[in-house]
Structure formats: structure tokens, C-alpha cells
Motif scaffolding. Structure first.
Motif, PDB file in Angstrom:
ATOM      1  N   LEU A   1       0.817  -1.226   0.000  1.00 43.85           N
ATOM      2  CA  LEU A   1       0.000   0.000   0.000  1.00 43.85           C
ATOM      3  C   LEU A   1       0.848   1.272   0.000  1.00 43.85           C
ATOM      4  N   GLY A   2       2.144   1.155   0.285  1.00 43.48           N
ATOM      5  CA  GLY A   2       2.962   2.373   0.227  1.00 43.48           C
ATOM      6  C   GLY A   2       3.967   2.571   1.346  1.00 43.48           C
TER       7      GLY A   2
ATOM      8  N   ALA B   1      -3.597   5.652  13.146  1.00 42.55           N
ATOM      9  CA  ALA B   1      -3.073   6.664  12.243  1.00 42.55           C
ATOM     10  C   ALA B   1      -2.534   7.862  13.021  1.00 42.55           C
ATOM     11  N   CYS B   2      -2.781   7.889  14.344  1.00 41.55           N
ATOM     12  CA  CYS B   2      -2.242   8.975  15.169  1.00 41.55           C
ATOM     13  C   CYS B   2      -1.949   8.445  16.565  1.00 41.55           C
ATOM     14  N   LEU B   3      -0.759   8.764  17.040  1.00 41.88           N
ATOM     15  CA  LEU B   3      -0.300   8.332  18.361  1.00 41.88           C
ATOM     16  C   LEU B   3      -1.306   8.668  19.465  1.00 41.88           C
ATOM     17  N   ALA B   4      -1.877   9.852  19.390  1.00 39.39           N
ATOM     18  CA  ALA B   4      -2.676  10.352  20.502  1.00 39.39           C
ATOM     19  C   ALA B   4      -4.164  10.049  20.371  1.00 39.39           C
ATOM     20  N   SER B   5      -4.516   9.382  19.294  1.00 37.29           N
ATOM     21  CA  SER B   5      -5.932   9.106  19.102  1.00 37.29           C
ATOM     22  C   SER B   5      -6.259   7.708  19.622  1.00 37.29           C
ATOM     23  N   ASP B   6      -7.458   7.523  20.170  1.00 34.95           N
ATOM     24  CA  ASP B   6      -7.797   6.159  20.566  1.00 34.95           C
ATOM     25  C   ASP B   6      -8.535   5.440  19.436  1.00 34.95           C
ATOM     26  N   GLN B   7      -8.662   6.115  18.308  1.00 32.25           N
ATOM     27  CA  GLN B   7      -9.304   5.502  17.145  1.00 32.25           C
ATOM     28  C   GLN B   7      -8.301   4.628  16.404  1.00 32.25           C
ATOM     29  N   GLY B   8      -8.774   3.595  15.791  1.00 27.67           N
ATOM     30  CA  GLY B   8      -7.888   2.749  15.003  1.00 27.67           C
ATOM     31  C   GLY B   8      -8.638   1.573  14.440  1.00 27.67           C
ATOM     32  N   LEU B   9      -7.877   0.609  13.981  1.00 32.98           N
ATOM     33  CA  LEU B   9      -8.458  -0.499  13.254  1.00 32.98           C
ATOM     34  C   LEU B   9      -7.928  -1.805  13.827  1.00 32.98           C
ATOM     35  N   ASP B  10      -8.837  -2.674  14.244  1.00 37.49           N
ATOM     36  CA  ASP B  10      -8.412  -4.005  14.701  1.00 37.49           C
ATOM     37  C   ASP B  10      -8.154  -4.857  13.456  1.00 37.49           C
ATOM     38  N   LEU B  11      -6.907  -5.223  13.238  1.00 40.48           N
ATOM     39  CA  LEU B  11      -6.595  -6.061  12.075  1.00 40.48           C
ATOM     40  C   LEU B  11      -6.503  -7.537  12.441  1.00 40.48           C
ATOM     41  N   LYS B  12      -6.349  -7.804  13.741  1.00 44.01           N
ATOM     42  CA  LYS B  12      -6.161  -9.201  14.161  1.00 44.01           C
ATOM     43  C   LYS B  12      -7.425 -10.034  13.880  1.00 44.01           C
ATOM     44  N   SER B  13      -8.597  -9.485  14.201  1.00 43.32           N
ATOM     45  CA  SER B  13      -9.822 -10.281  14.026  1.00 43.32           C
ATOM     46  C   SER B  13     -10.042 -10.648  12.557  1.00 43.32           C
TER      47      SER B  13
ATOM     48  N   LEU C   1      -8.261  -6.619   3.658  1.00 43.85           N
ATOM     49  CA  LEU C   1      -7.444  -5.914   4.666  1.00 43.85           C
ATOM     50  C   LEU C   1      -6.962  -4.578   4.103  1.00 43.85           C
ATOM     51  N   LYS C   2      -6.583  -4.584   2.831  1.00 45.87           N
ATOM     52  CA  LYS C   2      -6.096  -3.332   2.224  1.00 45.87           C
ATOM     53  C   LYS C   2      -7.185  -2.264   2.207  1.00 45.87           C
ATOM     54  N   ALA C   3      -8.396  -2.670   1.883  1.00 49.26           N
ATOM     55  CA  ALA C   3      -9.491  -1.685   1.824  1.00 49.26           C
ATOM     56  C   ALA C   3      -9.697  -1.056   3.201  1.00 49.26           C
ATOM     57  N   ALA C   4      -9.633  -1.891   4.245  1.00 51.13           N
ATOM     58  CA  ALA C   4      -9.827  -1.366   5.605  1.00 51.13           C
ATOM     59  C   ALA C   4      -8.689  -0.416   5.976  1.00 51.13           C
ATOM     60  N   ILE C   5      -7.466  -0.790   5.636  1.00 49.92           N
ATOM     61  CA  ILE C   5      -6.308   0.057   5.983  1.00 49.92           C
ATOM     62  C   ILE C   5      -6.381   1.388   5.231  1.00 49.92           C
ATOM     63  N   GLU C   6      -6.754   1.325   3.961  1.00 49.41           N
ATOM     64  CA  GLU C   6      -6.857   2.573   3.190  1.00 49.41           C
ATOM     65  C   GLU C   6      -7.906   3.504   3.791  1.00 49.41           C
ATOM     66  N   GLY C   7      -8.981   2.916   4.307  1.00 47.75           N
ATOM     67  CA  GLY C   7     -10.022   3.726   4.957  1.00 47.75           C
ATOM     68  C   GLY C   7      -9.469   4.444   6.171  1.00 47.75           C
ATOM     69  N   LEU C   8      -8.685   3.714   6.972  1.00 41.35           N
ATOM     70  CA  LEU C   8      -8.104   4.340   8.175  1.00 41.35           C
ATOM     71  C   LEU C   8      -7.120   5.442   7.775  1.00 41.35           C
ATOM     72  N   ALA C   9      -6.284   5.136   6.788  1.00 36.39           N
ATOM     73  CA  ALA C   9      -5.263   6.114   6.364  1.00 36.39           C
ATOM     74  C   ALA C   9      -5.922   7.407   5.878  1.00 36.39           C
ATOM     75  N   ALA C  10      -7.004   7.237   5.131  1.00 35.63           N
ATOM     76  CA  ALA C  10      -7.672   8.421   4.563  1.00 35.63           C
ATOM     77  C   ALA C  10      -8.231   9.307   5.671  1.00 35.63           C
ATOM     78  N   SER C  11      -8.572   8.702   6.801  1.00 33.05           N
ATOM     79  CA  SER C  11      -9.194   9.511   7.864  1.00 33.05           C
ATOM     80  C   SER C  11      -8.204   9.847   8.982  1.00 33.05           C
ATOM     81  N   LYS C  12      -6.919   9.847   8.675  1.00 38.69           N
ATOM     82  CA  LYS C  12      -5.910  10.204   9.686  1.00 38.69           C
ATOM     83  C   LYS C  12      -6.256  11.563  10.293  1.00 38.69           C
TER      84      LYS C  12
END
Ligand code: SAM
Ligand code: SF4
Length: 336
Positions: A58-59, A270-282, A293-304
């Protein structure tokens, strides 16, 4: 390529291998340590490798191994060699407290410098007692030995120090002196008020600059880039190495943040201080495809997030901040 809504390219991953540590730094770890997570809670090495492969597709181009203490990861030598083969990945670096570094680098043998491009070592004081007061372990000589061994292998070493009022301020200039001829840089990190650190007081960059100038004369800003991070560097006359400042509080750098962070239990932030994020393990364990998985990660990245929640926005100083963030996060979980 991952580009967020503000046009920031996300090409740098901080990968926390474990949240366990063999030190108990007062601003990071509870004195009694952590309740151990079950083995199944932590990603297996193959799962970490798969996520790194996907993230690099993804980059992501550079990965920093962190923790907790990353050298506590079992089979780290195997992991490093496999990670190194990841397509598109250009650089692997490490941040460590240095205690196990000598043995680890020796076990890698002559391959070490080709596997690890650079190492940051946390070292808060050159005084053994003050070091132990902050780390809650007597380990200064071990940490320094690790740093020197890395240097002898021609791996660039930066020392990282968190200046803390009432702890190490009297020895900051002594620490800076190690940049005169021994290490590539000595860097001062402003305390971020999260987890245990919320009850401690860090020293702002301006105060450290003043303190160093009293000892060494003028520090001159140096615009050349060193590494992948947000540090600002200064030169001292006669010094081979540089003095760096990482000042998330007084001189925010969110507008140029290029990072994603993956915790040892597979939570991508996507940010150290945010409690938002994405559970990738499940999804990983319930059979998600790389594409899913890529689609989910791209969604998180876009909303950094635009800026960290400690203060409102870039360049807003702590003093001006209406309500500094005091979150429950522990840095050992997210890797700094
Ligand atoms: N154990 C390794 C080490 O100490 O380098 C890697 C993990 S540690 C969490 C990464 C970095 O975060 C270290 O340089 C540490 O000093 C820094 N750190 C931890 N808590 C911090 C805080 N509240 N504010 C600023 N830096 C912090
Ligand atoms: Fe361990 Fe690093 Fe946290 Fe210190 S800063 S307790 S060495 S993870």
C-alpha cells in the motif's frame, strides 16, 4: 501510495513487536510491570510479516521496530531476515533501550548493518543513579555498551532522552556532550502527557536550548535531514554529531506526519494520541483476503486525524492550549 485527506503521504510504519519491557521508565511503564497478555492476544510473527507485506504494497517504505522493548521479541533474527525480503520495503530501523543490543547484534553477525539501517537508543542520563531513578533499573553501563557495539559495527546511533523536571535536568548537557565525537546525534524528546506521563513535568525545548547554550555556546539550527522523523537539529561548534529536538508539544509537526502505527496485538493507528484505530487481528484470523485488509487500511489512512489531541493544532504551545489531552494510553503499547 497512501495519501490522506490533507495530502500527507503515509510511508512510515512504527511496528510495536511487544508491549513488554525490561525497564520501567517512570513516564512509560507501571513500576510493577504489565499484566501479561495471553499468547493468542499477540500477533504471531507470520501475522506481523503478512501485515507488513500488505502495508508495503500500500505504500509503506520504512519500518521502525519498537515496543515495549523490541529486543524481547523471540526469534527476532528470523523476523528481521524475513521482513528484509518484503517487496517495496526500503529500510528497517530499530528503537531500543539498548540493554540486550550487544548480544543481539553479535548474534546477527556481519549481516547486522545490512539488516538494521539505524538504531535509536533511549538513554535519559549519563549519571548511573539518575538513569536508574528514571528507568527503575540499574542498567546505564549495559545500555551504553549496546550503543557502542552498534557504533563499532558502523550502524548510526542516535541517543534519545526525555528530559523530566526533578529527574535528569542537571545532566542534560553531559548527555549532549556524547554527540561531540561518539554518536551521530543526541536528541531531546518533549514529554507527551499520556498514561503515567500525565502526572510528570517535561522540559520544553526552549529551556533545554538555553541550558545547552550556557555550557556550549550558541546552537546553530542545521537544516539537513537526519533519518525519517520530525526532529529539528542543531550544531554545536566542534561537535561531529548533532543535537536534536522532538517537540510534539511546543512545536507540533502533525502537518507533515507520515506515520502509521501497528501495535503488537494488531491494532493499527493513524495517530499516536488518538484512541481511534483499526483491529486487524480479528479479520486476519477470520480469513480476510489481502484485498479486504487493504481496503480497511486505506479507509483508516484516509481519515488520519489532522492533529494530535494533546493540543488543538500544529504550533499551538502547551501554555496556549485550553485543555491539554490527558489520555489513558501507555506509550509502551504504541511504541512512541
Ligand atoms: N523501549 C524502546 C525505547 O525505550 O526506545 C522503544 C519503545 S519506547 C515507548 C519509544 C520512545 O518513546 C522512547 O524514546 C521513550 O523514551 C519514548 N517515550 C515513552 N513515553 C513517552 C512520553 N510520555 N513522552 C515522550 N516520549 C516517550
Ligand atoms: Fe521500556 Fe522504552 Fe517504555 Fe522505557 S520507554 S519503559 S525502555 S518501552
Amino acid at each position: 501510495m497512501m495519501v490522506d485527506a490533507l495530502g500527507r503521504t503515509l510511508d512510515y510504519l512504527r511496528l510495536s513487536l511487544t508491549d513488554r519491557c525490561n525497564l520501567r521508565c517512570v513516564y512509560c511503564m507501571p513500576e510493577g510491570g504489565l499484566v501479561s497478555k495471553s499468547h493468542t492476544a499477540i500477533l504471531r510473527l507470520e501475522e506481523k510479516l503478512r501485515l507488513c507485506k500488505i502495508l508495503c504494497e500500500l505504500g509503506i517504505r520504512r519500518v521502525k521496530l519498537t515496543g515495549g522493548e523490541p529486543l524481547l521479541q523471540k526469534n527476532l533474527d528470523y523476523f528481521l531476515r524475513e521482513l528484509k525480503k518484503t517487496p517495496f520495503l526500503e529500510q528497517i530501523t530499530l528503537t531500543s533501550n539498548g540493554l540486550l543490543l550487544g548480544d543481539f547484534l553479535t548474534s546477527l553477525g556481519p549481516e547486522a548493518p545490512s539488516l538494521i539501517a539505524a538504531i535509536n537508543i533511549s538513554l535519559n542520563s549519563t549519571d548511573a543513579e539518575l538513569y536508574a531513578k528514571m528507568a527503575r533499573r540499574e542498567a546505564l553501563s549495559q545500555a551504553l555498551a549496546g550503543a557502542h557495539l552498534a557504533k563499532s559495527l558502523n550502524i548510526p546511533v542516535k541517543l534519545n532522552c526525555v528530559p523530566l523536571r526533578g529527574y535528569n535536568e542537571a545532566t542534560l548537557a553531559d548527555l549532549a556532550q556524547l554527540a561531540e565525537s561518539q554518536f551521530e546525534a543526541v536528541r531531546f524528546i518533549e514529554l507527551m502527557p499520556m498514561g503515567l506521563a500525565a502526572h510528570l513535568e517535561g522540559l520544553p525545548m526552549a529551556e533545554i536550548l538555553e541550558l545547552l547554550e550556557k555550557r556550549f555556546g550558541p546552537l546553530v539550527e542545521d537544516n539537513s535531514k537526519l533519518g525519517n522523523g520530525p526532529a529539528v537539529y542543531y550544531k554545536i561548534a566542534g561537535f561531529k554529531g548533532k543535537i536534536g529536538f522532538i517537540s510534539a508539544m511546543s512545536h507540533g509537526f502533525c502537518s507533515s506526519c507520515n506515520r502509521l502505527r501497528l501495535s503488537s496485538d494488531g491494532f493499527l493507528k493513524a495517530c499516536l494520541a488518538s484512541d481511534q484505530g483499526l483491529d486487524l487481528k480479528s479479520p486476519l484470523r477470520s480469513g480476510a483476503s489481502d484485498q479486504e485488509l487493504k481496503a480497511a487500511i486505506e479507509g483508516l489512512a484516509a481519515s488520519k486525524p489532522m492533529a494530535h489531541a494533546f493540543v488543538g493544532s500544529d504550533n499551538q504551545s502547551l501554555e496556549n492550549s485550553p485543555q491539554p489531552y490527558r489520555g489513558p494510553l501507555g506509550m509502551y503499547r504504541i511504541g512512541g
